[in-house]
Design a protein around this motif. Structure first.
Motif, mmCIF file in Angstrom:
data_model
loop_
_atom_site.group_PDB
_atom_site.id
_atom_site.type_symbol
_atom_site.label_atom_id
_atom_site.label_comp_id
_atom_site.label_asym_id
_atom_site.label_seq_id
_atom_site.Cartn_x
_atom_site.Cartn_y
_atom_site.Cartn_z
ATOM 1 N N ASP A 186 0.481 -0.800 0.066
ATOM 2 C CA ASP A 186 -0.170 -0.176 0.220
ATOM 3 C C ASP A 186 0.760 1.406 0.020
ATOM 4 O OD1 ASP A 186 -2.468 -1.284 -0.440
ATOM 5 O OD2 ASP A 186 -2.300 -1.730 1.859
ATOM 6 N N TRP A 187 -0.117 2.352 0.020
ATOM 7 C CA TRP A 187 0.780 3.398 -0.132
ATOM 8 C C TRP A 187 2.173 3.994 0.294
ATOM 9 C CZ3 TRP A 187 0.276 8.043 2.530
ATOM 10 C CH2 TRP A 187 -1.431 7.890 3.221
ATOM 11 N N TYR A 188 1.467 3.434 1.924
ATOM 12 C CA TYR A 188 1.954 3.980 2.855
ATOM 13 C C TYR A 188 3.629 3.189 3.192
ATOM 14 C CZ TYR A 188 -1.420 1.380 4.497
ATOM 15 O OH TYR A 188 -2.516 -0.249 4.692
ATOM 16 N N PHE A 189 3.346 2.446 2.558
ATOM 17 C CA PHE A 189 5.187 0.960 3.131
ATOM 18 C C PHE A 189 5.301 1.995 1.348
ATOM 19 C CE2 PHE A 189 2.311 -0.723 6.370
ATOM 20 C CZ PHE A 189 3.211 -0.756 7.315
ATOM 21 N N LEU A 190 5.310 2.083 0.927
ATOM 22 C CA LEU A 190 6.569 2.704 -0.373
ATOM 23 C C LEU A 190 7.255 2.459 -0.662
ATOM 24 C CD1 LEU A 190 3.555 3.836 -2.907
ATOM 25 C CD2 LEU A 190 4.377 1.811 -2.735
ATOM 26 N N GLN A 245 10.677 0.592 -1.639
ATOM 27 C CA GLN A 245 12.092 1.556 -2.540
ATOM 28 C C GLN A 245 13.224 1.091 -2.069
ATOM 29 O OE1 GLN A 245 11.464 2.603 -5.485
ATOM 30 N NE2 GLN A 245 13.620 3.063 -5.385
ATOM 31 N N LEU A 246 13.290 1.873 -0.778
ATOM 32 C CA LEU A 246 14.527 1.819 0.285
ATOM 33 C C LEU A 246 15.087 0.230 -0.035
ATOM 34 C CD1 LEU A 246 16.770 3.225 1.546
ATOM 35 C CD2 LEU A 246 15.097 2.426 3.942
ATOM 36 N N LEU A 247 14.347 -1.104 0.318
ATOM 37 C CA LEU A 247 15.304 -2.318 -0.522
ATOM 38 C C LEU A 247 15.432 -2.457 -1.547
ATOM 39 C CD1 LEU A 247 12.409 -4.193 2.101
ATOM 40 C CD2 LEU A 247 14.269 -3.358 2.695
ATOM 41 N N LYS A 248 15.332 -1.656 -2.068
ATOM 42 C CA LYS A 248 15.644 -2.073 -3.937
ATOM 43 C C LYS A 248 16.942 -1.559 -3.895
ATOM 44 C CE LYS A 248 10.926 -1.500 -6.508
ATOM 45 N NZ LYS A 248 10.801 -0.837 -7.183
ATOM 46 N N TYR A 249 17.565 -0.742 -2.708
ATOM 47 C CA TYR A 249 19.220 -0.414 -3.597
ATOM 48 C C TYR A 249 20.194 -1.503 -3.039
ATOM 49 C CZ TYR A 249 16.565 4.270 -4.346
ATOM 50 O OH TYR A 249 15.850 4.933 -4.762
ATOM 51 N N GLU A 250 21.313 -1.596 -3.787
ATOM 52 C CA GLU A 250 22.817 -2.169 -2.974
ATOM 53 C C GLU A 250 22.929 -2.154 -1.806
ATOM 54 O OE1 GLU A 250 26.484 -3.698 -4.932
ATOM 55 O OE2 GLU A 250 25.322 -1.963 -5.951
ATOM 56 N N SER A 307 19.669 -4.015 0.361
ATOM 57 C CA SER A 307 18.628 -5.614 -0.008
ATOM 58 C C SER A 307 19.658 -6.302 -0.256
ATOM 59 C CB SER A 307 17.874 -5.128 -1.416
ATOM 60 O OG SER A 307 19.141 -4.435 -2.302
ATOM 61 N N GLY A 308 19.652 -7.169 -0.418
ATOM 62 C CA GLY A 308 20.923 -8.933 -0.363
ATOM 63 C C GLY A 308 21.118 -8.884 1.297
ATOM 64 N N PRO A 309 22.544 -9.514 0.379
ATOM 65 C CA PRO A 309 22.638 -9.617 1.715
ATOM 66 C C PRO A 309 23.235 -8.522 3.595
ATOM 67 C CG PRO A 309 24.796 -9.264 0.175
ATOM 68 C CD PRO A 309 23.474 -8.720 -0.787
ATOM 69 N N TRP A 310 22.542 -7.263 2.394
ATOM 70 C CA TRP A 310 22.049 -5.483 3.541
ATOM 71 C C TRP A 310 21.027 -5.812 3.756
ATOM 72 C CZ3 TRP A 310 26.654 -4.540 5.283
ATOM 73 C CH2 TRP A 310 28.497 -4.467 4.679
ATOM 74 N N ASN A 311 20.179 -6.884 3.870
ATOM 75 C CA ASN A 311 18.914 -6.695 4.031
ATOM 76 C C ASN A 311 18.447 -6.446 4.715
ATOM 77 O OD1 ASN A 311 15.918 -6.911 2.570
ATOM 78 N ND2 ASN A 311 15.282 -8.705 4.561
ATOM 79 N N ILE A 312 18.768 -6.801 6.524
ATOM 80 C CA ILE A 312 19.164 -6.691 7.204
ATOM 81 C C ILE A 312 19.348 -4.719 7.811
ATOM 82 C CG2 ILE A 312 20.652 -6.762 8.359
ATOM 83 C CD1 ILE A 312 20.395 -7.885 10.626
ATOM 84 N N VAL A 313 20.467 -4.204 6.956
ATOM 85 C CA VAL A 313 20.134 -3.323 6.863
ATOM 86 C C VAL A 313 18.908 -2.711 6.368
ATOM 87 C CG1 VAL A 313 21.739 -0.967 6.460
ATOM 88 C CG2 VAL A 313 22.370 -2.931 6.849
ATOM 89 N N ALA A 362 16.076 -3.237 6.406
ATOM 90 C CA ALA A 362 14.825 -3.355 6.658
ATOM 91 C C ALA A 362 14.686 -3.291 8.631
ATOM 92 C CB ALA A 362 14.547 -5.235 6.697
ATOM 93 N N LEU A 363 15.385 -3.375 8.882
ATOM 94 C CA LEU A 363 15.687 -2.894 10.665
ATOM 95 C C LEU A 363 15.992 -2.559 11.101
ATOM 96 C CD1 LEU A 363 15.854 -6.789 11.614
ATOM 97 C CD2 LEU A 363 14.026 -4.861 11.899
ATOM 98 N N ILE A 364 17.845 -2.093 10.528
ATOM 99 C CA ILE A 364 19.022 -0.343 10.872
ATOM 100 C C ILE A 364 18.090 1.081 10.846
ATOM 101 C CG2 ILE A 364 21.248 0.429 10.722
ATOM 102 C CD1 ILE A 364 21.709 -3.204 11.189
ATOM 103 N N MET A 365 18.227 0.859 8.980
ATOM 104 C CA MET A 365 18.045 2.222 8.867
ATOM 105 C C MET A 365 16.182 3.269 9.455
ATOM 106 S SD MET A 365 19.433 2.377 5.370
ATOM 107 C CE MET A 365 19.065 4.237 4.513
#
Length: 258
Positions: free
Chosen positions: A84-88, A92-97, A100-106, A108-111
């Protein structure tokens, strides 16, 4: 003996109290523009603003139908989900290198954790009683930075998403049924091949298109099986030419119920 010691005062409900003060808010005239009575001044304003937004949301809910899509299919790996729009912005943030991938925790959680923690600490870092934004630079800067980041990420997510393809993937279509003999040679070849994984047990489609009412001849079906078409790549058929011929004739005869 102290005066009044041991005396008891008994109230009489038949006698009205003369010193009862009316429920009048305190006088804040000494602090113009700084504060006001919570009841009824401040609370009434909050209720009025809340009522306006609530009515607006109700009008939007009634006027715009919920955008429903087809039933979720966990086997469809080609479907492009979008929140939904409020999570876009998070999407988008999780698309950046770097997030995402091995840095997914950064991403999803840290930032997000740092951002939320900073916003929560702002009231403790800025104890000013001023209300004007330019006199409170720290919280104003934090809020502007958060708004700019969310606006930019949301905009990028909307801009880069293939909405036309997603609409086709999620479109609700009428289910087409077909009668076929599961004991026939054509279906046995189909069930033992990789075709069933994409086109479904009942030829209804999934990752691939439906095989019912294709309008294709057996020869055209054989050519597509060898050379591919659209999202279907070439060389997917691994069986013999004889089996493919039987399968193509079987698929050619798949017609929906009238």
């Amino acid at each position: 003996m102290q005066r009044g010691k041991g005396m008891k005062f008994v109230g009489d409900s038949r006698i009205k109290a003369t010193n009862k003060m009316p429920n009048v808010p305190k006088d804040y005239s000494e602090y113009p523009g700084k504060t006001e009575a919570f009841w009824p001044n401040f609370l009434l304003k909050e209720w009025m603003v809340g009522a306006v937004f609530l009515i607006g949301y109700l009008i939007l809910t009634v006027s715009e139908a919920a955008p429903l899509e087809r039933q979720a299919d966990p086997t469809d790996t080609t479907y492009i989900p979008v929140p939904d729009w409020y999570f876009l912005s998070m999407y988008q943030l999780l698309k950046y290198e770097f997030a995402s991938g091995p840095w997914n925790i950064v991403g999803a959680l840290i930032m997000p954790g740092i951002a939320m923690g900073a916003l929560m600490l702002v009231p403790f870092m800025d104890t000013s009683k001023e209300r004007k934004p330019f006199k409170r630079p720290l919280p104003t800067a934090f809020m502007l930075l958060a708004f700019a980041a969310m606006f930019y990420l949301t905009w990028e997510s909307v801009k880069n998403h293939d909405w036309e393809k997603a609409a086709k993937q999620g479109a609700i279509v009428e289910k087409v049924e077909v009668e076929f003999d599961t004991e026939s040679e054509g279906y046995q070849i189909y069930a033992g091949s990789s075709c069933i994984g994409c086109h479904g047990n009942a030829f209804e489609g999934g990752l691939g298109l439906t095989l019912i009412d294709t309008g294709l001849t057996a020869a055209e079906i054989e050519e597509i099986a060898h050379n591919g078409r659209g999202d279907m790549g070439p060389g997917l058929w691994k069986g013999t030419d004889e089996d493919l011929k039987v399968l193509a004739e079987f698929i050619e005869g798949l017609k929906s119920k009238e």
